[in-house]
Design an enzyme around this catalytic site. Structure first.
Site, short mmCIF file in Angstrom:
data_model
loop_
_atom_site.label_atom_id
_atom_site.label_comp_id
_atom_site.label_asym_id
_atom_site.label_seq_id
_atom_site.Cartn_x
_atom_site.Cartn_y
_atom_site.Cartn_z
CG HIS A 55 -0.23 0.06 2.53
ND1 HIS A 55 -0.09 -1.03 3.38
CD2 HIS A 55 0.40 1.08 3.16
CE1 HIS A 55 0.58 -0.67 4.44
NE2 HIS A 55 0.90 0.60 4.34
P1 TYD Z 1 -1.82 -3.79 7.80
O1 TYD Z 1 -1.99 -2.40 7.33
O2 TYD Z 1 -2.40 -4.88 6.98
O3 TYD Z 1 -0.27 -4.11 8.03
P2 TYD Z 1 0.92 -4.09 6.97
O4 TYD Z 1 0.89 -2.74 6.32
O5 TYD Z 1 2.14 -4.31 7.79
O6 TYD Z 1 0.74 -5.17 5.98
O7 TYD Z 1 -2.37 -3.87 9.28
C1 TYD Z 1 -2.72 -5.09 9.92
C2 TYD Z 1 -3.91 -4.84 10.85
O8 TYD Z 1 -3.56 -3.95 11.89
C3 TYD Z 1 -5.08 -4.23 10.14
O9 TYD Z 1 -6.25 -4.83 10.66
C4 TYD Z 1 -5.06 -2.77 10.54
C5 TYD Z 1 -4.42 -2.81 11.90
N1 TYD Z 1 -3.63 -1.64 12.24
C6 TYD Z 1 -4.07 -0.80 13.24
O10 TYD Z 1 -5.13 -1.00 13.85
N2 TYD Z 1 -3.31 0.29 13.57
C7 TYD Z 1 -2.15 0.55 12.94
O11 TYD Z 1 -1.47 1.54 13.29
C8 TYD Z 1 -1.70 -0.32 11.88
C9 TYD Z 1 -0.42 -0.06 11.13
C10 TYD Z 1 -2.47 -1.41 11.57
#
Ligand code: TYD
Length: 141
Positions: A55
């Protein structure tokens, strides 16, 4: 040392305070970290072959330190791509806005700590790569 990776991404050494007991890194807002810190999160206990990220953020700035283990961060601003190995607790990666990022090859012991300038906001995410390219290239000067 500071290494520019993309116009708004760089890898930098961070100052280490060491004495006979061991080493310590302190990261302060508006000093080492070039923004006010609103959020800290960390990624750990990664499964093998489970890349993450995929992303970009419309506005968010982040500052990442791999405090243990290693991973490869793939950065892409729609024009150029850079792979950077993060494997040192005394280096930090700044990622500005509108950069597609992917995290690959996280080791099982990897702990990636990320400082961010805003609270979590799903509306700030761009999760579709083609949409990212449209926005990134459209925004380009
Ligand atoms: P995600 O964005 O998929 O992680 P990455 O970018 O590392 O692949 O996030 C995983 C889960 O955690 C998703 O359900 C959103 C949640 N999350 C939060 O609640 N707060 C945060 O600050 C972050 C980064 C993720």
């Amino acid at each position: 040392m500071k290494q520019d990776l993309l116009p708004n991404c760089w890898l930098t050494d961070v100052p280490v305070k060491g004495d006979e007991r061991g080493r310590l890194v302190a990261l302060e807002a508006q000093h080492e970290v070039p923004f006010d810190i609103a959020r800290v999160y960390y990624i750990f206990d990664s499964e093998p072959n489970a890349p993450r990220g995929f992303h970009a953020h419309r506005n968010l700035q982040q500052y990442a330190v791999c405090v243990r283990g290693s991973l490869t961060m793939r950065l892409d601003n729609g024009r150029e791509k850079r792979d950077v190995l993060l494997n040192r607790p005394d280096q930090a990666l700044y990622i500005g806005s509108m950069v597609w990022r992917e995290m690959h090859d996280l080791t099982p012991d990897c702990v990636l700590m990320v400082l961010a300038d805003s609270l979590y906001d799903e509306a700030d995410y761009i999760r579709d790569y083609d949409r990212f390219l449209e926005l990134a290239r459209g925004a380009g000067a």
